[in-house]
Design an enzyme around this catalytic site. Structure first.
Site, PDB file in Angstrom:
ATOM      1  N   GLY A  14       0.784  -1.227   0.000  1.00 42.07           N
ATOM      2  CA  GLY A  14       0.000   0.000   0.000  1.00 42.07           C
ATOM      3  C   GLY A  14       0.817   1.279   0.000  1.00 42.07           C
ATOM      4  O   GLY A  14       0.375   2.303   0.501  1.00 42.07           O
ATOM      5  N   SER A  15       1.987   1.240  -0.623  1.00 43.51           N
ATOM      6  CA  SER A  15       2.773   2.485  -0.660  1.00 43.51           C
ATOM      7  C   SER A  15       2.025   3.558  -1.454  1.00 43.51           C
ATOM      8  O   SER A  15       2.074   4.741  -1.095  1.00 43.51           O
ATOM      9  CB  SER A  15       4.169   2.239  -1.237  1.00 43.51           C
ATOM     10  OG  SER A  15       4.089   1.896  -2.589  1.00 43.51           O
ATOM     11  N   ASN A  16       1.317   3.142  -2.487  1.00 44.07           N
ATOM     12  CA  ASN A  16       0.535   4.130  -3.249  1.00 44.07           C
ATOM     13  C   ASN A  16      -0.671   4.614  -2.465  1.00 44.07           C
ATOM     14  O   ASN A  16      -1.022   5.798  -2.521  1.00 44.07           O
ATOM     15  CB  ASN A  16       0.101   3.530  -4.588  1.00 44.07           C
ATOM     16  CG  ASN A  16       1.253   3.498  -5.563  1.00 44.07           C
ATOM     17  OD1 ASN A  16       1.679   4.539  -6.068  1.00 44.07           O
ATOM     18  ND2 ASN A  16       1.794   2.313  -5.804  1.00 44.07           N
ATOM     19  N   LEU A  87      -5.833  -6.389  -5.644  1.00 46.77           N
ATOM     20  CA  LEU A  87      -5.556  -7.581  -6.449  1.00 46.77           C
ATOM     21  C   LEU A  87      -6.748  -8.517  -6.649  1.00 46.77           C
ATOM     22  O   LEU A  87      -6.576  -9.654  -7.064  1.00 46.77           O
ATOM     23  CB  LEU A  87      -4.376  -8.360  -5.838  1.00 46.77           C
ATOM     24  CG  LEU A  87      -3.052  -7.584  -5.825  1.00 46.77           C
ATOM     25  CD1 LEU A  87      -1.948  -8.401  -5.158  1.00 46.77           C
ATOM     26  CD2 LEU A  87      -2.632  -7.172  -7.227  1.00 46.77           C
ATOM     27  N   LEU A  89     -10.540  -9.302  -8.511  1.00 45.12           N
ATOM     28  CA  LEU A  89     -11.430  -8.894  -9.589  1.00 45.12           C
ATOM     29  C   LEU A  89     -12.639  -8.201  -8.966  1.00 45.12           C
ATOM     30  O   LEU A  89     -13.189  -8.680  -7.973  1.00 45.12           O
ATOM     31  CB  LEU A  89     -11.876 -10.156 -10.341  1.00 45.12           C
ATOM     32  CG  LEU A  89     -12.443  -9.934 -11.729  1.00 45.12           C
ATOM     33  CD1 LEU A  89     -11.356  -9.368 -12.649  1.00 45.12           C
ATOM     34  CD2 LEU A  89     -12.946 -11.261 -12.292  1.00 45.12           C
ATOM     35  N   ILE A  90     -13.057  -7.074  -9.549  1.00 45.48           N
ATOM     36  CA  ILE A  90     -14.200  -6.336  -9.001  1.00 45.48           C
ATOM     37  C   ILE A  90     -15.469  -6.786  -9.732  1.00 45.48           C
ATOM     38  O   ILE A  90     -15.470  -6.843 -10.964  1.00 45.48           O
ATOM     39  CB  ILE A  90     -14.018  -4.818  -9.223  1.00 45.48           C
ATOM     40  CG1 ILE A  90     -12.608  -4.394  -8.809  1.00 45.48           C
ATOM     41  CG2 ILE A  90     -15.111  -4.022  -8.563  1.00 45.48           C
ATOM     42  CD1 ILE A  90     -12.499  -3.531  -7.631  1.00 45.48           C
ATOM     43  N   HIS A 106      -1.996   0.901 -13.040  1.00 50.07           N
ATOM     44  CA  HIS A 106      -1.395  -0.336 -13.561  1.00 50.07           C
ATOM     45  C   HIS A 106       0.072  -0.074 -13.904  1.00 50.07           C
ATOM     46  O   HIS A 106       0.385   0.924 -14.551  1.00 50.07           O
ATOM     47  CB  HIS A 106      -2.164  -0.818 -14.798  1.00 50.07           C
ATOM     48  CG  HIS A 106      -1.682  -2.145 -15.268  1.00 50.07           C
ATOM     49  ND1 HIS A 106      -2.099  -3.328 -14.706  1.00 50.07           N
ATOM     50  CD2 HIS A 106      -0.758  -2.482 -16.206  1.00 50.07           C
ATOM     51  CE1 HIS A 106      -1.475  -4.343 -15.294  1.00 50.07           C
ATOM     52  NE2 HIS A 106      -0.655  -3.854 -16.209  1.00 50.07           N
ATOM     53  N   GLU A 176       4.865   6.089 -10.084  1.00 51.47           N
ATOM     54  CA  GLU A 176       3.567   5.973  -9.390  1.00 51.47           C
ATOM     55  C   GLU A 176       3.451   7.004  -8.278  1.00 51.47           C
ATOM     56  O   GLU A 176       2.449   7.703  -8.164  1.00 51.47           O
ATOM     57  CB  GLU A 176       3.408   4.562  -8.809  1.00 51.47           C
ATOM     58  CG  GLU A 176       3.280   3.502  -9.879  1.00 51.47           C
ATOM     59  CD  GLU A 176       3.154   2.088  -9.321  1.00 51.47           C
ATOM     60  OE1 GLU A 176       2.657   1.230 -10.051  1.00 51.47           O
ATOM     61  OE2 GLU A 176       3.553   1.841  -8.170  1.00 51.47           O
TER      62      GLU A 176
HETATM   63  C1  GRF Z   1       1.935  -1.032  -7.862  1.00 52.29           C
HETATM   64  O1  GRF Z   1       2.997  -1.259  -8.732  1.00 52.29           O
HETATM   65  C2  GRF Z   1       0.653  -0.892  -8.649  1.00 52.29           C
HETATM   66  O2  GRF Z   1       0.832  -0.330  -9.900  1.00 52.29           O
HETATM   67  C3  GRF Z   1       0.228  -2.315  -8.807  1.00 52.29           C
HETATM   68  O3  GRF Z   1       0.601  -2.947  -7.615  1.00 52.29           O
HETATM   69  C4  GRF Z   1       1.678  -2.244  -7.001  1.00 52.29           C
HETATM   70  C5  GRF Z   1       1.227  -1.911  -5.609  1.00 52.29           C
HETATM   71  O4  GRF Z   1       2.223  -1.374  -4.809  1.00 52.29           O
HETATM   72  N1  GRF Z   1      -1.115  -2.424  -9.242  1.00 52.29           N
HETATM   73  P1  GRF Z   1       1.818  -0.737  -3.419  1.00 52.29           P
HETATM   74  O5  GRF Z   1       1.005  -1.767  -2.655  1.00 52.29           O
HETATM   75  O6  GRF Z   1       1.053   0.510  -3.684  1.00 52.29           O
HETATM   76  O7  GRF Z   1       3.116  -0.457  -2.707  1.00 52.29           O
END
Ligand code: GRF
Length: 190
Positions: A14-16, A87, A89-90, A106, A176
């Site tokens: 979940g870094s994003n 991760l 499917l919705i 993505h 990202e």
């Molecule tokens: C990211 O590379 C995103 O593009 C992909 O999964 C990864 C998730 O990384 N869908 P994080 O959990 O946000 O660190």
């Protein structure tokens, strides 16, 4: 004025998701109202809670159940959804109820390296195996066709001939973290 309420869906580190939470922390128009995960032990669950974000966790059966997700989002009055490392499917009926209000991140330049099985390191391994000179990220609306919704923005990065999996991962993560929050902001507010 009430702020626009985002739910972030995440399944892993979940870094994003964390980056989005921090970006919108004191935002005048947008707030992160919910972090939803299909994995109770995903690191993002504890990190988001520690930041005082509302967190909801379910099992994978509920994650595939459109009425469950709809009820959850109604309860938190969610306006937009961002999938950040989510991760599962919705379900289609749920996607339809957030038409053009659900955004996915993505880690490739779609339509390349999208579709079933193409997530995380699998994407980067395929990019390296194909000898690509460039890769990048795609931020797109989610529709019922996996990884095929309308593209909102793409950002590129070169892949050196000597690049390792770690190098590609780092370059993608940099893109990202640099671009997702502002693209989400711009898309919601336009
Ligand atoms: C990211 O590379 C995103 O593009 C992909 O999964 C990864 C998730 O990384 N869908 P994080 O959990 O946000 O660190």
């Amino acid at each position: 004025m009430n702020r626009i309420r985002i739910a972030i869906f995440a399944s892993g580190t979940g870094s994003n998701a964390l980056n989005l939470i921090r970006f919108f922390e004191n935002h005048p128009r947008i707030e992160v109202a919910l972090l939803y995960s299909n994995k109770a032990d995903a690191p993002i669950v504890a990190s988001a809670r520690a930041l005082g974000i509302e967190v909801e966790v379910s099992d994978n059966v509920q994650a595939a159940d459109a009425p469950f997700l709809q009820t959850l989002c109604t309860r938190y009055a969610i306006d937009w959804i961002v999938l950040a490392g989510y991760l599962r499917l919705i379900p289609s009926a749920f996607i339809r109820s957030f038409d053009r209000r659900m955004i996915n991140l993505h880690p490739s330049l779609l339509p390349k390296y999208g579709g079933k099985g193409m997530y995380g390191h699998h994407v980067h391994e395929a990019v390296l195996a194909a000898g690509e000179t460039h890769t990048g990220i795609t931020i797109h609306f989610v529709n019922e066709h996996f990884d095929k919704g309308e593209i909102i923005a793409q950002f590129h990065t070169p892949v050196a001939e000597s690049a390792s999996l770690k190098d590609v991962e780092a370059a993608i993560r940099y893109l990202e973290h640099s671009y997702l929050p502002t693209v989400v902001e711009r898309t919601i507010l336009r």
